[in-house]
Design an enzyme around this catalytic site. Structure first.
Site, PDB file in Angstrom:
ATOM      1  N   ASP A 172       1.083  -1.334  -0.014  1.00  0.00           N
ATOM      2  CA  ASP A 172       0.165   0.001  -0.174  1.00  0.00           C
ATOM      3  C   ASP A 172       0.804   1.188   0.205  1.00  0.00           C
ATOM      4  O   ASP A 172       0.647   2.270  -0.845  1.00  0.00           O
ATOM      5  CB  ASP A 172      -0.877  -0.159   1.194  1.00  0.00           C
ATOM      6  CG  ASP A 172      -2.008   0.881   1.084  1.00  0.00           C
ATOM      7  OD1 ASP A 172      -2.534   1.434  -0.016  1.00  0.00           O
ATOM      8  OD2 ASP A 172      -2.484   1.288   2.294  1.00  0.00           O
ATOM      9  N   HIS A 255      -4.351   3.317  -6.958  1.00  0.00           N
ATOM     10  CA  HIS A 255      -5.596   2.923  -5.915  1.00  0.00           C
ATOM     11  C   HIS A 255      -6.596   2.912  -6.838  1.00  0.00           C
ATOM     12  O   HIS A 255      -7.716   2.172  -6.545  1.00  0.00           O
ATOM     13  CB  HIS A 255      -5.688   4.091  -5.089  1.00  0.00           C
ATOM     14  CG  HIS A 255      -4.728   3.781  -3.856  1.00  0.00           C
ATOM     15  ND1 HIS A 255      -3.487   3.957  -3.679  1.00  0.00           N
ATOM     16  CD2 HIS A 255      -5.109   2.891  -2.666  1.00  0.00           C
ATOM     17  CE1 HIS A 255      -3.124   3.668  -2.417  1.00  0.00           C
ATOM     18  NE2 HIS A 255      -4.077   2.951  -1.915  1.00  0.00           N
ATOM     19  N   HIS A 258      -6.673  -0.750  -8.109  1.00  0.00           N
ATOM     20  CA  HIS A 258      -7.171  -1.490  -6.850  1.00  0.00           C
ATOM     21  C   HIS A 258      -8.682  -1.437  -6.871  1.00  0.00           C
ATOM     22  O   HIS A 258      -9.321  -2.664  -6.913  1.00  0.00           O
ATOM     23  CB  HIS A 258      -6.633  -0.708  -5.537  1.00  0.00           C
ATOM     24  CG  HIS A 258      -7.209  -1.426  -4.591  1.00  0.00           C
ATOM     25  ND1 HIS A 258      -8.284  -0.677  -4.034  1.00  0.00           N
ATOM     26  CD2 HIS A 258      -7.223  -2.496  -3.823  1.00  0.00           C
ATOM     27  CE1 HIS A 258      -8.905  -1.467  -2.928  1.00  0.00           C
ATOM     28  NE2 HIS A 258      -8.349  -2.350  -2.633  1.00  0.00           N
ATOM     29  N   HIS A 272      -5.817  -5.428   0.530  1.00  0.00           N
ATOM     30  CA  HIS A 272      -5.913  -4.154  -0.281  1.00  0.00           C
ATOM     31  C   HIS A 272      -4.501  -3.806  -0.600  1.00  0.00           C
ATOM     32  O   HIS A 272      -4.084  -3.601  -1.841  1.00  0.00           O
ATOM     33  CB  HIS A 272      -6.231  -2.960   1.010  1.00  0.00           C
ATOM     34  CG  HIS A 272      -6.169  -1.503   0.481  1.00  0.00           C
ATOM     35  ND1 HIS A 272      -6.993  -0.962  -0.374  1.00  0.00           N
ATOM     36  CD2 HIS A 272      -5.041  -0.635   0.831  1.00  0.00           C
ATOM     37  CE1 HIS A 272      -6.673   0.216  -0.580  1.00  0.00           C
ATOM     38  NE2 HIS A 272      -5.526   0.604  -0.166  1.00  0.00           N
TER      39      HIS A 272
END
Length: 362
Positions: A172, A255, A258, A272
């Site tokens: 992340d 992101h 994602h 995540h």
């Protein structure tokens, strides 16, 4: 454009801080603390947490988190909090537990104390909660009024969590600099609501440098259940440096990709940060970064066990038609991919995903 940098009021990191929670509560609350905890934390650390509040004579209610940061789960906890007349909320556990606690604080206008028991995301320090559907698909970002009152990191608890969780946090955090740099180049508005300060981009770059320097050493530390300087540095990088860096620096393609990947049920068992790591490689392909730079990121991910291919995400057999749906979701209106310094279409993302996958294989 006005420049803004956000930060929690206080960031605390050290050994056995979970035993001091009631002391910190007394700086903000009076009538009672609402303790929202992961089931794992309830099963393994309940006595330590409760002992702190009993010792200080502080009223409390402890509640096990339902597992998904959905509107239904948030509302369920708000109802209990009101019934118990608590005037502050603690989120104790993983990222979704923390996001739920922050959302409760937002809707009830009460202080929130964030106590991550893993260093797996950069969510703890931010004025942001990610809301999912009850089935685990991304739904929306909830932008909060303020950052948390306190973020409290107990390194003894974190070192005893599975190494995969720390590695997911590195995945992340890996996106932080690359996305912030894209936002600087496009003069985008950060999640903090303004231009990007020199401090924010410097923190994002320090985050990246710390990951490459100490990431593998920290993983080995956790595998051996020992707190080392490298682990201390990575906990700070995953949590504080990445938290400030992404919120005040901005999000971009990694992101958004994602978020697109969350529509594939095949990946719902992936963390995540594991999906963000692949999103970062895909962003570097979108930017047409030099092969040596992409290789450095891919090799770093491989050294830690972060996924660099669709197969490693459990998506190796997903059809190209469904991958194109991922690309479309990644480029939906309002997605952070539009902070990139050039126009990005679903076709661009689809192509970049396939190339990133091949580079990860090779």
């Amino acid at each position: 454009m006005v420049k803004i940098i956000n930060s929690p009021s206080k960031y605390i990191q050290g050994k056995n801080e979970i035993t001091n929670l009631a002391t910190y509560y007394k700086l903000r609350g009076n009538s009672g603390a609402y303790l929202l905890v992961d089931k794992f934390i309830f099963d393994n650390f309940k006595d330590k947490i409760v002992e702190s509040f009993k010792k200080e004579g502080v009223n409390y209610h402890i509640e096990v988190f339902g597992g998904e940061c959905s509107k239904a789960e948030i509302n369920r906890n708000i109802d209990i909090l009101k019934e118990k007349k608590c005037d502050a909320v603690f989120g104790i556990g993983g990222g979704k537990t923390l996001d739920a606690a922050k959302a409760i604080s937002y809707y009830e206008n009460i202080p929130v104390f964030i106590v991550p028991t893993i260093a797996s995301t950069d969510a703890p320090c931010s004025a942001l909660s990610v809301i999912y559907t009850p089935s685990g698909e991304f739904e929306e970002y909830l932008f909060l009024k303020t950052n948390p009152d306190m973020v409290i990191m107990d390194t003894v608890v974190i070192v005893n969590a599975p190494a995969r969780l720390l590695v997911a946090g590195i995945g992340d955090a890996l996106a932080t600099y690359y996305e912030a740099k894209a936002c600087v180049d496009s003069n985008a508005t950060s999640i903090a609501g303004g231009g990007i300060t020199k401090a924010a981009i410097a923190i994002a770059e320090l985050c990246k440098d710390t990951l490459f320097e100490d990431g593998l050493k920290a993983k080995i530390s956790v595998e051996n259940k020992v707190v080392t300087k490298a682990l201390e540095n990575i906990i700070e990088a995953n949590t504080y440096l990445s938290g400030i860096g992404f919120e005040s620096g901005g999000l971009a393609a990694a992101h958004a990709i994602h978020n697109g990947l969350t529509i594939l049920e095949e990946g719902h068992n992936m963390y995540h940060g594991e999906k963000v790591a692949f999103g970062t490689i895909t962003q570097l392909v979108l930017e047409n970064r030099c092969l040596c730079e992409i290789k450095k990121v891919v090799d770093f991910c491989k050294s830690l066990g972060l996924p660099t291919t669709l197969a490693e995400l459990g998506m190796g057999n997903v059809s190209k038609e469904r991958l194109y749906e991922v690309a479309k979701a990644s480029t939906a209106e309002g997605e952070t991919i539009h902070n990139m310094p050039f126009k990005v279409t679903a076709d661009d993302v689809f192509a970049a995903i396939l190339v990133a996958d091949e580079l990860g294989k090779n």
